[in-house]
Design an enzyme around this catalytic site. Structure first.
Site, PDB file in Angstrom:
ATOM      1  N   ALA A   1     -10.409 -48.326  31.274  1.00  0.00           N
ATOM      2  CA  ALA A   1     -10.232 -47.182  30.611  1.00  0.00           C
ATOM      3  C   ALA A   1      -8.758 -47.655  29.822  1.00  0.00           C
ATOM      4  O   ALA A   1      -8.111 -46.690  28.963  1.00  0.00           O
ATOM      5  CB  ALA A   1      -9.953 -46.035  31.409  1.00  0.00           C
ATOM      6  N   TYR A   2      -7.835 -48.387  30.340  1.00  0.00           N
ATOM      7  CA  TYR A   2      -6.650 -48.931  29.658  1.00  0.00           C
ATOM      8  C   TYR A   2      -6.878 -49.308  28.331  1.00  0.00           C
ATOM      9  O   TYR A   2      -7.278 -50.260  27.987  1.00  0.00           O
ATOM     10  CB  TYR A   2      -6.006 -49.885  30.495  1.00  0.00           C
ATOM     11  CG  TYR A   2      -5.454 -49.515  31.882  1.00  0.00           C
ATOM     12  CD1 TYR A   2      -5.478 -48.226  32.202  1.00  0.00           C
ATOM     13  CD2 TYR A   2      -5.226 -50.502  32.837  1.00  0.00           C
ATOM     14  CE1 TYR A   2      -5.096 -47.924  33.538  1.00  0.00           C
ATOM     15  CE2 TYR A   2      -4.775 -50.094  34.123  1.00  0.00           C
ATOM     16  CZ  TYR A   2      -4.713 -48.850  34.738  1.00  0.00           C
ATOM     17  OH  TYR A   2      -4.400 -48.654  35.763  1.00  0.00           O
ATOM     18  N   SER A   3      -6.436 -48.322  27.334  1.00  0.00           N
ATOM     19  CA  SER A   3      -6.505 -48.522  26.027  1.00  0.00           C
ATOM     20  C   SER A   3      -8.017 -48.833  25.713  1.00  0.00           C
ATOM     21  O   SER A   3      -8.514 -49.720  24.817  1.00  0.00           O
ATOM     22  CB  SER A   3      -5.756 -49.683  25.524  1.00  0.00           C
ATOM     23  OG  SER A   3      -4.389 -49.362  25.582  1.00  0.00           O
ATOM     24  N   LYS A   4      -8.758 -48.492  26.220  1.00  0.00           N
ATOM     25  CA  LYS A   4     -10.201 -48.209  26.080  1.00  0.00           C
ATOM     26  C   LYS A   4     -10.723 -49.726  26.100  1.00  0.00           C
ATOM     27  O   LYS A   4     -11.568 -50.083  25.072  1.00  0.00           O
ATOM     28  CB  LYS A   4     -10.823 -47.630  24.736  1.00  0.00           C
ATOM     29  CG  LYS A   4     -10.680 -46.049  24.743  1.00  0.00           C
ATOM     30  CD  LYS A   4     -11.759 -45.389  25.693  1.00  0.00           C
ATOM     31  CE  LYS A   4     -11.798 -44.034  25.736  1.00  0.00           C
ATOM     32  NZ  LYS A   4     -10.803 -43.241  26.551  1.00  0.00           N
TER      33      LYS A   4
ATOM     34  N   LYS B   1     -11.082 -51.490  37.345  1.00  0.00           N
ATOM     35  CA  LYS B   1     -11.195 -50.072  37.636  1.00  0.00           C
ATOM     36  C   LYS B   1     -12.381 -49.411  36.901  1.00  0.00           C
ATOM     37  O   LYS B   1     -12.652 -49.908  35.848  1.00  0.00           O
ATOM     38  CB  LYS B   1     -10.125 -49.256  37.758  1.00  0.00           C
ATOM     39  CG  LYS B   1      -8.987 -49.911  38.644  1.00  0.00           C
ATOM     40  CD  LYS B   1      -7.882 -48.804  38.470  1.00  0.00           C
ATOM     41  CE  LYS B   1      -6.494 -49.514  38.843  1.00  0.00           C
ATOM     42  NZ  LYS B   1      -6.242 -50.251  37.652  1.00  0.00           N
TER      43      LYS B   1
END
Length: 325
Positions: A57-60, A84
Site C-alpha cells: 500500500a505504500y504509494s500503491k 505487508k
C-alpha cells in the site's frame, strides 16, 4: 552493524531495519525522486543493514518497485525483505483485506514489484474483522508451502486479537507469526499496556514502527510553533504528539543528547535498542545524512537511571483508537 534473531526464529536481522514508506510520491513529505531514494537504500545496505521493510500500500506499490530496483544488483540471499498486505489496492470487491483471494493476489503482485522470487517476512498490515482468521492463516500457510513466503508477521492490533491468531495457528498447525510491528517510541508507549507483554510471553519479535515519532523525537519541531515543513505540516496524525508530556520527554532527550555529544534521534533510538524485547526498530530516513545519524545510535549507551529519566513523564495507557490506526 549488529545483528540479532527475530523473535525465537533463526532469522538473523540487523538491529536497525530500513523502512521504505517514505520512498514514493503519495504524500508531499516523501522522497519522490527514485534516484534519491535508491541512494539512501544503497547506503543503508553498505552500512550493513540487511533488513528492509515496505508494504504493497505504500504509494500503491511504488515503494516496493523502488526497493526492487535497489536489490536487483545485489545478492538477494543477503537480505531480509519484508512487506505487508491488507490496505486497499484498488476500488471494488476484493480490493483490500485479508481474504484468501486478496492475500494470494497481492503476494504475487508484491513479488512482481519487488522483482524477487520470494518474500522473507510477509505481514498482515492490520486485523481484518470481515475475514475469519482461519482463512487468513490458511492462505499465508499456502504461500509458505509454495516457497513464496519464508516467515509471517503481524502489525498493530489489540493483544487479544493477536493472541487469537497465535492460538488458532497452534491449534490448526498453521505457520505462527514470528513478529509484531507496532508503533513504539518514547512518546508513543501505549503498546506497553497492550501487545508488548504478550510478545514477551510468546517470544514474538518486536520491530517498532515510527521509532522517532514521525520526526518529533528527532527534534524537528518547536513547542508553540506551527510546523511549516515535514510530515507534521500536512499530516493530522502527527498532531497527537504535541502534548505537554511529550514535550517534557523531548526536553529530557535534548539534555541527554547534549551530555553524550549525540543527537536527539540517536538518544531516542538508543532507548529502544536497550529494550530486550525490541529486535529492530524501523527507521525511515529520507536522506543519507539522516540514515548515518540513525545508525550511529548503535554506539550510544544509556544507563538504567537515564532510561528512567526518559520514561518518567509518561504512564503508558492502551488506547484502541491509537492502536488501530
Amino acid at each position: 552493524m549488529e545483528y540479532t534473531h527475530l523473535g525465537n526464529s533463526g532469522l538473523e536481522v540487523s538491529r536497525l531495519c530500513l523502512g521504505c514508506m517514505n520512498f514514493g510520491s503519495e504524500q508531499p513529505w516523501m522522497v519522490h525522486d527514485h534516484d534519491d531514494a535508491l541512494e539512501v537504500i544503497d547506503r543503508a545496505l553498505d552500512l550493513g543493514i540487511n533488513f528492509v521493510d515496505t508494504a504493497n500500500a505504500y504509494s500503491k506499490g511504488e515503494s516496493e518497485e523502488i526497493l526492487g530496483k535497489a536489490l536487483a544488483e545485489r545478492d538477494r540471499e543477503e537480505f531480509v525483505v519484508a512487506t505487508k498486505v491488507y490496505f486497499p489496492m484498488r476500488d471494488g470487491p476484493n480490493g483490500q483485506g485479508l481474504s484468501r483471494k486478496h492475500i494470494l493476489d497481492q503476494a504475487q503482485a508484491s513479488l512482481d514489484r519487488l522483482d524477487t522470487d520470494y518474500i522473507d517476512l510477509y505481514q498482515i498490515h492490520r486485523w481484518d474483522d470481515n475475514t475469519p482468521i482461519e482463512e487468513t492463516l490458511s492462505a499465508l500457510d499456502s504461500l509458505i508451502d509454495e516457497g513464496i513466503v519464508r516467515y509471517v508477521g503481524a502489525s498493530s492490533m489489540p493483544a487479544w486479537k493477536f493472541m487469537k491468531a497465535l492460538h488458532t495457528a497452534d491449534v490448526n498447525n498453521y505457520e505462527r507469526f514470528i513478529s509484531m510491528q507496532c508503533e513504539y517510541n518514547l512518546v508513543d508507549r501505549h503498546e506497553e499496556a497492550n501487545v508488548l507483554p504478550l510478545c514477551e510471553d510468546q517470544d514474538i519479535g518486536v520491530i517498532p514502527w515510527s521509532p522517532l515519532a514521525g520526526g518529533f523525537l528527532a527534534d524537528k519541531y518547536e513547542q508553540g510553533k506551527d510546523p511549516d515543513e515535514g510530515r507534521a505540516a500536512t499530516d493530522d496524525f502527527m498532531q497527537k504528539r504535541f502534548t505537554e508530556d511529550n514535550w517534557a520527554v523531548l526536553e529530557t532527550v535534548r539534555k541527554l543528547a547534549d551530555e553524550k555529544d549525540a543527537t536527539a534521534a540517536q538518544v531516542s533510538l538508543a532507548w529502544l535498542l536497550h529494550k530486550d524485547l525490541v529486535d529492530s526498530p524501523i527507521i525511515g530516513p529520507r536522506t543519507i545524512e539522516h540514515l548515518e545519524d540513525n545508525v550511529d545510535s548503535l554506539d550510544v549507551t544509556l544507563t538504567a537511571e537515564e532510561r528512567q529519566r526518559l520514561e518518567a513523564p509518561i504512564e503508558p495507557v492502551w488506547n484502541r483508537a491509537i492502536g488501530d490506526v
